[in-house]
Enzyme design. Structure first.
Site, PDB file in Angstrom:
ATOM      1  N   LYS A 116      49.610 -17.910   7.020  1.00  0.00           N
ATOM      2  CA  LYS A 116      48.358 -18.045   5.991  1.00  0.00           C
ATOM      3  C   LYS A 116      47.950 -19.421   6.079  1.00  0.00           C
ATOM      4  CE  LYS A 116      46.392 -16.905   1.738  1.00  0.00           C
ATOM      5  NZ  LYS A 116      46.780 -16.753   0.338  1.00  0.00           N
ATOM      6  N   LYS A 145      22.369  -6.312  31.396  1.00  0.00           N
ATOM      7  CA  LYS A 145      23.458  -5.602  31.165  1.00  0.00           C
ATOM      8  C   LYS A 145      23.211  -4.287  32.221  1.00  0.00           C
ATOM      9  CE  LYS A 145      24.331  -7.156  26.544  1.00  0.00           C
ATOM     10  NZ  LYS A 145      25.202  -7.374  25.960  1.00  0.00           N
ATOM     11  N   ASN A 195      31.433  -8.740  10.918  1.00  0.00           N
ATOM     12  CA  ASN A 195      30.015  -8.755  10.725  1.00  0.00           C
ATOM     13  C   ASN A 195      29.757  -7.437   9.918  1.00  0.00           C
ATOM     14  OD1 ASN A 195      29.501  -6.145  12.477  1.00  0.00           O
ATOM     15  ND2 ASN A 195      30.363  -7.498  13.963  1.00  0.00           N
ATOM     16  N   ASP A 206      31.062 -11.432  19.278  1.00  0.00           N
ATOM     17  CA  ASP A 206      30.797 -12.115  20.500  1.00  0.00           C
ATOM     18  C   ASP A 206      31.934 -13.300  20.740  1.00  0.00           C
ATOM     19  OD1 ASP A 206      28.666 -10.882  21.532  1.00  0.00           O
ATOM     20  OD2 ASP A 206      27.395 -11.668  19.873  1.00  0.00           O
ATOM     21  N   PHE A 228      22.648  -1.230  22.367  1.00  0.00           N
ATOM     22  CA  PHE A 228      21.896  -1.587  21.030  1.00  0.00           C
ATOM     23  C   PHE A 228      21.695  -2.920  21.047  1.00  0.00           C
ATOM     24  CE2 PHE A 228      21.971   2.822  19.148  1.00  0.00           C
ATOM     25  CZ  PHE A 228      22.564   3.348  20.160  1.00  0.00           C
ATOM     26  N   LYS A 256      18.106  -7.976  27.614  1.00  0.00           N
ATOM     27  CA  LYS A 256      19.607  -7.385  27.504  1.00  0.00           C
ATOM     28  C   LYS A 256      19.640  -6.173  28.719  1.00  0.00           C
ATOM     29  CE  LYS A 256      20.874  -9.075  23.359  1.00  0.00           C
ATOM     30  NZ  LYS A 256      21.016  -8.967  21.932  1.00  0.00           N
TER      31      LYS A 256
HETATM   32  O1  C5P Z   1      24.291  -9.246  23.692  1.00  0.00           O
HETATM   33  P1  C5P Z   1      24.517  -8.381  22.651  1.00  0.00           P
HETATM   34  O2  C5P Z   1      25.688  -8.593  21.892  1.00  0.00           O
HETATM   35  O3  C5P Z   1      23.470  -8.756  21.626  1.00  0.00           O
HETATM   36  O4  C5P Z   1      24.297  -6.890  23.306  1.00  0.00           O
HETATM   37  C1  C5P Z   1      24.296  -5.841  22.500  1.00  0.00           C
HETATM   38  C2  C5P Z   1      24.837  -4.805  23.328  1.00  0.00           C
HETATM   39  O5  C5P Z   1      25.866  -5.020  23.994  1.00  0.00           O
HETATM   40  C3  C5P Z   1      25.641  -3.323  22.103  1.00  0.00           C
HETATM   41  O6  C5P Z   1      25.242  -2.291  22.736  1.00  0.00           O
HETATM   42  C4  C5P Z   1      26.786  -4.076  21.980  1.00  0.00           C
HETATM   43  O7  C5P Z   1      27.660  -2.959  21.707  1.00  0.00           O
HETATM   44  C5  C5P Z   1      27.257  -4.737  23.520  1.00  0.00           C
HETATM   45  N1  C5P Z   1      28.049  -5.636  23.593  1.00  0.00           N
HETATM   46  C6  C5P Z   1      29.296  -5.492  24.395  1.00  0.00           C
HETATM   47  N2  C5P Z   1      30.213  -6.652  24.485  1.00  0.00           N
HETATM   48  C7  C5P Z   1      29.929  -7.653  23.717  1.00  0.00           C
HETATM   49  C8  C5P Z   1      28.828  -7.905  22.907  1.00  0.00           C
HETATM   50  C9  C5P Z   1      27.775  -6.672  22.965  1.00  0.00           C
HETATM   51  O8  C5P Z   1      29.331  -4.398  25.092  1.00  0.00           O
HETATM   52  N3  C5P Z   1      30.992  -8.613  23.763  1.00  0.00           N
END
Ligand code: C5P
Length: 402
Positions: free
Chosen positions: A289, A341, A210, A279, A323, A337
């Protein structure tokens, strides 16, 4: 800043070939908003003229103790008194020896004896001189008396040798100066900060990633260190230089990042998860390859574990800051979130806005905390945003200890 409000750095320049780097140092310090009073030894003037420093600092350079005109214009006691920090860069073996021995036979050594400001010394010399036991003894003695030193950098030296003795880069000296002048209100914190993107391999030469540059996480690490915290930075692949003093752990995939985070988590007092964790990862990365084919190819992606959610389930007094980079419904998504979380604070930014989010040096953020407070911040640099985030962290810390 008004000129009289600017904090003054006294910069002692002694006679080493690295004097030319002190010129750049003055330019950077002035750009940072410091007033710079340069004090040169006679030997330094053999390398660079006072006029160069005077032009860049906008102040007469102090060189002679016994010059009547200089004394009335500058005043050696005034230099000693007004300095917030005294920096000597480059510092020769000679000046270090003189300070250690209590000699005050020229303007620089006299002002150094008279100042109550902290002194930061950046040695620069031939590697054998640097390693000489007398010099090392002097450094040990001065450190014991509260003088601060920067380690010389390693590399090619002007005398033709390779080794330790180079003056650190001016940017690194400026960073050290900022850090020395900063209030140390995060001294009790052990911060675990993640930064940057992940790369999830598709085959040996390709990956999914990304646009995260890592700038937000690195800014947090820099400011955290300046404010006295211990910082472990777990970084995805970025081109950014690690802030001096950080404990850097590199992680490429989300799985590697998770492992590193879980390993460091028990020691941390707060976690700032600024990484754009991937994600998904390709279900089965291919060992060879991937060849071009006529038709479309289908990629199957498997979800990665949500690292922050795992931490939220066992945070045990730690402050967790997440974030959220969003393209729609900023506050609603961030609030969801924060709750899911189990975070204390979430820093949300709308990445579609100008000057916000990935790659940029600035950010426009909204802070949402666990009590439901929502605070929208204006456009600011990522370093300024990092300052705000740490102010908030300290506020949350104070609340939870009440
Ligand atoms: O759910 P989302 O990916 O948007 O959440 C963002 C936050 O969660 C960020 O702080 C990111 O570093 C964390 N994150 C994580 N593990 C993931 C995806 C995102 O800790 N697999």
């Amino acid at each position: 800043m008004e000129p009289e409000e600017r904090p003054t750095i006294a910069l002692g320049v002694t006679g080493g070939i690295a004097c030319y780097k002190a010129v750049e140092l003055v330019r950077l310090l002035v750009k940072e908003g410091f007033a710079v009073q340069v004090v040169m030894t006679r030997e330094a003037m053999e390398f660079v003229t006072p006029l160069t420093f005077q032009t860049l600092s906008g102040r007469p350079v102090a060189t002679e103790t016994f010059s009547l005109t200089q004394e009335s214009e500058i005043g050696h006691i005034r230099v000693a008194d007004e300095a917030k920090l005294f920096v000597i860069a480059p510092a020769t073996a000679n000046i270090i020896g003189k300070i250690a021995a209590g000699i005050a036979d020229d303007l620089l050594t006299t002002v150094l004896m008279a100042t109550r400001a902290p002194v930061l010394i950046a040695p620069s010399m031939n590697v054998h001189m640097y390693e000489h036991p007398i010099l090392q003894d002097n450094i040990r003695k001065l450190k014991g008396l509260g003088y601060h030193f920067m380690e010389p950098a390693e590399g090619y030296l002007a005398c033709g040798y390779e080794g330790k003795g180079r003056l650190p880069e001016p940017e690194d000296i400026v960073e050290e100066i900022r850090r020395r002048l900063k209030k140390k209100d995060l001294i009790d914190e052990k911060l675990l900060i993640t930064a940057g993107p992940n790369q999830e391999p598709l085959d040996p030469v390709r990956f999914i990633s990304n646009r995260s540059s890592g700038k937000m996480g690195y800014a947090l690490a820099r400011i955290g260190l300046r404010r006295g915290a211990q910082v472990t930075l777990i970084s995805g692949p970025t081109a950014l230089p690690p802030p001096p003093g950080v404990c850097l752990v590199r992680a490429t995939t989300a799985a590697e990042m998770r492992e590193a985070v879980l390993q460091e988590f028990p020691q941390a007092t707060a976690v700032l998860m600024a990484a754009a964790v991937a994600d998904y990862h390709p279900e089965q990365p291919i060992g060879r390859k991937l060849k071009r084919a006529a038709g479309p190819i289908v990629l199957k992606l498997k979800p990665n574990p949500d690292i922050l959610r795992e931490l939220g389930a066992r945070k045990n007094g730690r402050i967790l800051i997440g974030f959220a980079a969003e393209t729609e419904e900023l506050v609603a998504n961030a609030r969801k979130k924060l709750r899911e979380k189990n975070l204390d604070l979430i820093v949300a930014n709308d990445v579609t806005q100008e000057g916000s989010g990935f790659e940029s040096d600035t950010n426009v953020a909204t802070l949402l905390d666990r009590r439901g407070t929502v605070r929208s911040l204006p456009l600011m640099s990522k370093e300024d945003l990092a300052e705000r985030i740490f102010d908030y962290l300290l506020m949350l810390r104070a609340e939870s200890s009440q």
